[in-house]
Design a protein around this motif. Structure first.
Motif, PDB file in Angstrom:
ATOM      1  N   TYR A  75       0.820  -1.199   0.000  1.00 28.44           N
ATOM      2  CA  TYR A  75       0.000   0.000   0.000  1.00 28.44           C
ATOM      3  C   TYR A  75       0.864   1.264   0.000  1.00 28.44           C
ATOM      4  N   PHE A  79       0.989   4.190  -2.906  1.00 27.81           N
ATOM      5  CA  PHE A  79       0.692   5.573  -2.530  1.00 27.81           C
ATOM      6  C   PHE A  79       1.862   6.497  -2.859  1.00 27.81           C
ATOM      7  N   LEU A 113      -4.140   4.149   4.825  1.00 27.65           N
ATOM      8  CA  LEU A 113      -4.014   3.274   3.664  1.00 27.65           C
ATOM      9  C   LEU A 113      -4.574   1.883   3.945  1.00 27.65           C
ATOM     10  N   ILE A 232      -7.688   4.279  -0.244  1.00 27.74           N
ATOM     11  CA  ILE A 232      -6.972   5.373   0.402  1.00 27.74           C
ATOM     12  C   ILE A 232      -8.064   6.159   1.117  1.00 27.74           C
TER      13      ILE A 232
END
Length: 295
Positions: A75, A79, A113, A232
């Motif tokens: 994650y 991101f 996240l 998110i």
């Protein structure tokens, strides 16, 4: 002059006056005085560079990994690739999962996240950016009588769950089940190994990592909760809600470039599944059957 011509001229004059009186559009971020939620506003501003995004997350390998000052994981890397597109920087804070949710609620952090979408969280979380692949939740056990072949087998079992986490709509609201919640999955797995719990519900890839780290031998039930896309999660009190379309655009860019797939392949070999509409999507975890032993 005909009536229709006069009407058109009056309309043109009116719009000219409106345009002349309108203030110029600003390309820098500004917070309106309105009390309406940020996510309900339409903003035409361009994303500003060098923005610091406050992110509260827990340590949950391979999705979110803290190693000293280093932060990584599936994650996190997805991101980070998105933020790179707009020259933004993330400031990560490691906190337990329930605390991360509270920080979103208060506005102490901008984003989190990976949490799943749940009605009770909609009040303080904007779920506009579904960024992460589905993750199956498996059910671990040690004693044969605690094997779960169907949902109904959970009755009368003492079930370990992470505090604040959500797994399945039916399971989450089922008050007839005996659930024991704890902040950390590590503690739940150790309690399971000592037969102080009958079952533990946990994301499969995280279970595989922790079982190896803790040197445990646990069994995997045939029954599992299917994976769902995670997000998110953005605080509704955060100015990040101005840039929802920007975030979705950057996500699409890293998917189109192949970077999204490359990040996944560094951690888990994804298996392709087919959505109801026939399109391909990623399923990070296909529930395994049998024992899960430290390697």
């Amino acid at each position: 002059m005909t009536g229709s011509s006069l009407t058109r001229r009056l309309r043109s004059t009116r719009w000219a006056l409106i345009i002349m009186l309108m203030p110029p559009l600003s390309l820098s971020a500004a917070v309106p005085d309105s009390e309406e939620p940020l996510s309900d506003r339409i903003v035409v501003e361009l994303p500003e560079k060098n923005r610091i995004v406050r992110v509260a997350i827990d340590d949950a390998p391979p999705y979110r990994i803290f190693d000293g000052d280093e932060v990584s994981g599936i994650y996190v890397e997805i991101f980070e690739a998105m933020l790179k597109q707009v020259d933004w920087t993330a400031d990560y804070t490691e906190v337990p999962f329930p605390r991360a949710l509270e920080m979103l609620k208060s506005g102490a952090s901008d984003a989190m996240l990976g949490p799943m979408r749940r009605p009770d969280r909609e009040l303080y979380i904007d779920y506009s950016v579904p960024a992460f692949p589905a993750v199956a939740k498996i059910l671990l056990y040690t004693q044969p009588e605690n094997r779960i072949d169907r949902y109904e087998d959970l009755k009368d079992k003492l079930i370990g769950v992470q505090r604040g986490s959500r797994y399945d709509l039916r399971f989450d609201v089922d008050k007839s089940l005996r659930k024991y919640d704890h902040t950390h999955y590590e503690s739940l797995l150790l309690m399971l190994a000592l037969d102080r719990l009958d079952v533990v519900v946990i994301p499969e890839a995280l279970a595989s990592h922790l079982i190896g780290e803790l040197s445990l031998k646990l069994e995997v039930s045939p029954f599992a909760f299917p994976g769902k896309i995670s997000y998110i999660a953005i605080s509704r009190k955060s100015e990040l809600t101005y840039y929802l379309e920007t975030l979705k655009l950057t996500l699409q860019r890293i998917k189109d470039s192949g970077e999204y797939d490359r990040i996944l392949s560094r951690y888990i070999q994804p298996e392709i599944r087919r959505a109801p509409d026939g399109s391909a999507d990623y399923e990070l975890d296909q529930p395994r059957r049998g024992s899960m032993t430290a390697q």
